[in-house]
Every structure is written in C-alpha cells, then in structure tokens.
Design a protein around this motif. Structure first.
Motif, PDB file in Angstrom:
ATOM      1  N   GLU A  59      53.835  65.714  50.266  1.00 34.58           N
ATOM      2  CA  GLU A  59      53.463  65.982  48.876  1.00 34.58           C
ATOM      3  C   GLU A  59      52.078  65.474  48.519  1.00 34.58           C
ATOM      4  O   GLU A  59      51.515  65.885  47.497  1.00 34.58           O
ATOM      5  CB  GLU A  59      54.500  65.338  47.936  1.00 34.58           C
ATOM      6  CG  GLU A  59      55.906  65.912  48.113  1.00 34.58           C
ATOM      7  CD  GLU A  59      56.895  65.242  47.196  1.00 34.58           C
ATOM      8  OE1 GLU A  59      56.486  64.269  46.503  1.00 34.58           O
ATOM      9  OE2 GLU A  59      58.072  65.678  47.162  1.00 34.58           O
ATOM     10  N   ASN A  60      51.529  64.573  49.295  1.00 37.75           N
ATOM     11  CA  ASN A  60      50.179  64.066  49.012  1.00 37.75           C
ATOM     12  C   ASN A  60      49.414  63.951  50.320  1.00 37.75           C
ATOM     13  O   ASN A  60      49.934  64.235  51.409  1.00 37.75           O
ATOM     14  CB  ASN A  60      50.239  62.725  48.281  1.00 37.75           C
ATOM     15  CG  ASN A  60      51.164  61.730  48.975  1.00 37.75           C
ATOM     16  OD1 ASN A  60      51.066  61.536  50.189  1.00 37.75           O
ATOM     17  ND2 ASN A  60      52.063  61.113  48.210  1.00 37.75           N
ATOM     18  N   GLU A  61      48.162  63.518  50.207  1.00 39.99           N
ATOM     19  CA  GLU A  61      47.287  63.491  51.379  1.00 39.99           C
ATOM     20  C   GLU A  61      47.728  62.445  52.387  1.00 39.99           C
ATOM     21  O   GLU A  61      47.663  62.683  53.609  1.00 39.99           O
ATOM     22  CB  GLU A  61      45.846  63.220  50.928  1.00 39.99           C
ATOM     23  CG  GLU A  61      44.812  63.398  52.014  1.00 39.99           C
ATOM     24  CD  GLU A  61      44.724  64.837  52.500  1.00 39.99           C
ATOM     25  OE1 GLU A  61      44.281  65.056  53.644  1.00 39.99           O
ATOM     26  OE2 GLU A  61      45.094  65.745  51.719  1.00 39.99           O
ATOM     27  N   SER A  62      48.188  61.295  51.917  1.00 41.35           N
ATOM     28  CA  SER A  62      48.616  60.244  52.851  1.00 41.35           C
ATOM     29  C   SER A  62      49.842  60.670  53.654  1.00 41.35           C
ATOM     30  O   SER A  62      49.911  60.451  54.870  1.00 41.35           O
ATOM     31  CB  SER A  62      48.910  58.965  52.068  1.00 41.35           C
ATOM     32  OG  SER A  62      49.970  59.176  51.135  1.00 41.35           O
ATOM     33  N   GLN A  63      50.810  61.305  52.982  1.00 44.61           N
ATOM     34  CA  GLN A  63      51.988  61.804  53.701  1.00 44.61           C
ATOM     35  C   GLN A  63      51.599  62.895  54.696  1.00 44.61           C
ATOM     36  O   GLN A  63      52.162  62.965  55.790  1.00 44.61           O
ATOM     37  CB  GLN A  63      53.015  62.338  52.703  1.00 44.61           C
ATOM     38  CG  GLN A  63      53.657  61.280  51.833  1.00 44.61           C
ATOM     39  CD  GLN A  63      54.672  61.865  50.880  1.00 44.61           C
ATOM     40  OE1 GLN A  63      54.905  63.075  50.862  1.00 44.61           O
ATOM     41  NE2 GLN A  63      55.296  61.004  50.061  1.00 44.61           N
TER      42      GLN A  63
END
Length: 387
Positions: A217-221
C-alpha cells in the motif's frame, strides 16, 4: 338562496339577477306613476284626493305585484330550463370525463402490467447474474485458498503443466513426477535426444512474495516486497540448478514454469536482473504461453531425432522398394511380349476368318442348275477348292 314554492332561486344566478333588475325597473315605474298621481291630486279636494290617491296606489301596488309575480314566474321557468340544460350538459360532461378516465385507466393498467412484466424479467436476470456472481465468488475464494497453500499451489501448477505438456508432446516423450538418480522428484521430465538430453520442468514457484508485492500500500511495503521477491526467485533458481541439472543424466539446463502470465510479466518488466541470473544458471523461466511454444520446438526436435534413428530402416525399405519396382518392370515387359504374341495370333485368326468369309460368299453366288446343264458329266468337271 330563496325558496319559492318548490323552487330554489339562487341570487347569484345571472338569470335571477336579470329578473330582479326587471322587477326593480317595474317598481321605479310604479313610483313614478304614483308621484305623477300625487301631483295631479293636489288640485282636488284633500279627502277625495287622498282616497283617489290611495286607491290608485293600491291599484298600482296590485298591478306591480301581478307584474312582479309574472316576472318571478318567468324567472323561475327560465331558471328551471337553465338548470335542466345545465344538468344535461353536466351529465354529458361527466359521461365524457368518465369515458376518458376509463380509457386512461385501462391504458395505464396495460402499461403498468407491461412495465411490471419487464421489471419481473429484469429482476429474474438480476437474480441469475447474482447467482453467477456468488458462484464465481465461491470459485475465486476456492482458487485463493488453493494458491495460499504451498502444497495445493504446487498441485495446481503441476496439473496446469501436465495439461500443457500432454497437448504438445506425445505420451511417450515425457514423464510426470520422475525420480532422478539423486533422489529428487521432478515435476516433469521430457526425454530429448542427446544433445541436450532429458530436461526437467519445475512448476513449484513461490507466490508469497508476488502476493505481498501486489498488496503493498505504500512505498516502504513495496520496497520490502521487491526485496523478498528477489530473494525468493534467486533461491528457487539455485534450487532448480542444484537439484535438476545433473551431468550425464539430464540436460545442462532446466525450465522454471510459472503458472501465471502476470508473474512472468512482472519479472520481465521490473526484475530483469533475475531473468539474467536464470540465463546464467541455465534455468529458463517460462509462462504457460512461452512453455507451449518451447514444447512445440521440442516436439520438432523429437520428430527429427526419431527420423534420424529410423534412417537405416528407411534406406533398407527404399532398397527393397527399388528391387520390387525392377521386378515389376520385368514382369510388365513379359506381359507386353505376351500381349504382342496374342495380338499376332488374333491378326492371323482375323485373316483366316476373312478368307473363309470370301469363299462362303462365292459359294453363295454359284448357280448350280446352269452349271449342271452346260457342263460335261464326269469327275473331270469338279472344280478344286482353294486351301
């Protein structure tokens, strides 16, 4: 409203108002007459004049009352006629309105019935679509459950691989769940001629990292999922190279089958270094589409190898066929010679038949009576026949 006898008179009716206006005009005329009589009686005796004036007034009032009664009678008759006409008009209007209302209600009922029928059909279609959606949802959930378990996912990939291989290759060209000399069990072993030799196809691909990448869902994931994807694919490539590439037993390469075109596209689009590492380790990544194309190429190789293996038998069969053709040529020559001799015999028979026919024709034209009378008697007159 004023009730006179059995009649009701509406003061707001235009006819009644006209009659009242006429009555008022009559009263005004009576008053004018009375005023004229009063002025005339001033010159007479006061008592006589008063009696005469009173008589005249009473007579005038009686005449006015009679005129008013006549006017009211005419007004009543006019009112009754107008009321009758109005009632007839209202009945006609009510009948027309009733007919229009009936037609409108009938048309509305028909349209409503049609609309309800169409709505019922659409509701039935929606119910069927809902049932199909529920069934499809159940199938999707079942597929999700299958893909979430490693063993069932491996079985799913193996079934898909078996279906593709069975359609592309003959049944004796491959073995499913073949056991190698190192004890490892290959999902599919395809028997190619040397070189390259039998080649292994593995269908157990780790989809957890790809699922995590898709759910990011986000860049880190996303970065973490990509890292896990690289680790999982590298580990699987090394495992295939170590387990299924055996010198002297299998080909110097193996196939990693991906049961999903989406995973194949993701690797080639965003992880090209993993594809290059697979090439370096001689582990070629294939999807259902590219696997089918690769298997058709293998089918051509198998066909060519089998034709080369049968080349000696083919040459022996060709030599035997050549000998048979030569033997057939000699027999045809003999048959042609027999046909020529038969044709010669037939020609000689035809010539003999023509000669016999000519002799029979000459015999038929002889006149034996003339010959008997003119020819001398004795055996010297016998004509010898030609042979």
């Amino acid at each position: 409203m004023i009730e006179i006898g059995t009649h009701l008179i509406d003061l707001h009716d235009p006819l009644v108002q006209g009659a009242l206006a006429v009555a008022a005009l009559v009263l005004l005329l009576l008053l004018a007459v009375l005023r004229s009589a009063g002025r005339a009686s001033r010159a007479m005796d006061p008592l006589t004049g008063n009696l005469i004036a009173l008589t005249q007034r009473v007579q005038a009032l009686s005449d006015g009352q009679h005129q008013l009664a006549g006017g009211l009678h005419h007004v009543s008759e006019a009112q009754a006629a107008a009321q009758t006409k109005m009632l007839a008009l209202m009945e006609a209007r009510l009948a027309e309105v009733n007919r229009a209302m009936s037609e409108s209600l009938h048309g509305s009922a028909t349209r409503t019935a049609r609309s309800l029928g169409a709505l019922q059909e659409r509701l039935e279609a929606i119910d069927k679509a809902q049932a199909n959606i529920e069934k499809l949802s159940g199938n999707v959930l079942g597929l999700q459950d299958i893909l979430s378990n490693k063993q069932t996912r491996g079985a799913f990939g193996e079934i898909q691989l078996h279906d593709i291989v069975r359609k592309a290759l003959p049944s004796d060209a491959f073995t499913m769940q073949a056991t190698l000399s190192n004890g490892r069990r290959a999902d599919c072993l395809i028997y190619l001629p040397n070189p390259p030799g039998p080649i292994v196809v593995d269908s157990k691909f780790p989809l957890e990292a790809y699922e995590a990448l898709r759910r990011a869902e986000n860049e880190s994931q996303k970065i973490e999922a990509q890292r896990m994807m690289r680790i999982a694919v590298r580990s699987h490539i090394r495992a295939i190279a170590d387990r299924y590439i055996l010198e002297g037993e299998t080909a110097d390469g193996a196939l990693m089958f991906l049961p999903s075109e989406a995973v194949y596209a993701e690797l080639h689009a965003n992880f090209p270094e993993l594809v290059r590492e697979g090439f370096a380790a001689k582990v070629w990544i294939v999807s259902p589409t590219t696997c089918m194309a690769t298997l058709h190429t293998m089918r051509a190789v198998l066909k060519d190898a089998r034709m080369r293996a049968q080349a000696g038998a083919i040459r022996r069969e060709l030599a035997a066929l050549y000998a048979d053709v030569e033997r057939l040529g000699g027999r045809v020559s003999n048959l042609d010679r027999h046909f020529a001799m038969a044709a010669k015999d037939i020609e000689e028979i035809r010539i003999s038949a023509e000669k016999a026919g000519k002799r029979a024709h000459r015999l038929d034209n002889f006149d034996f009576e003339e010959l008997a009378s003119s020819a001398p008697q004795g055996p010297a007159n016998v004509v010898p026949l030609e042979r």
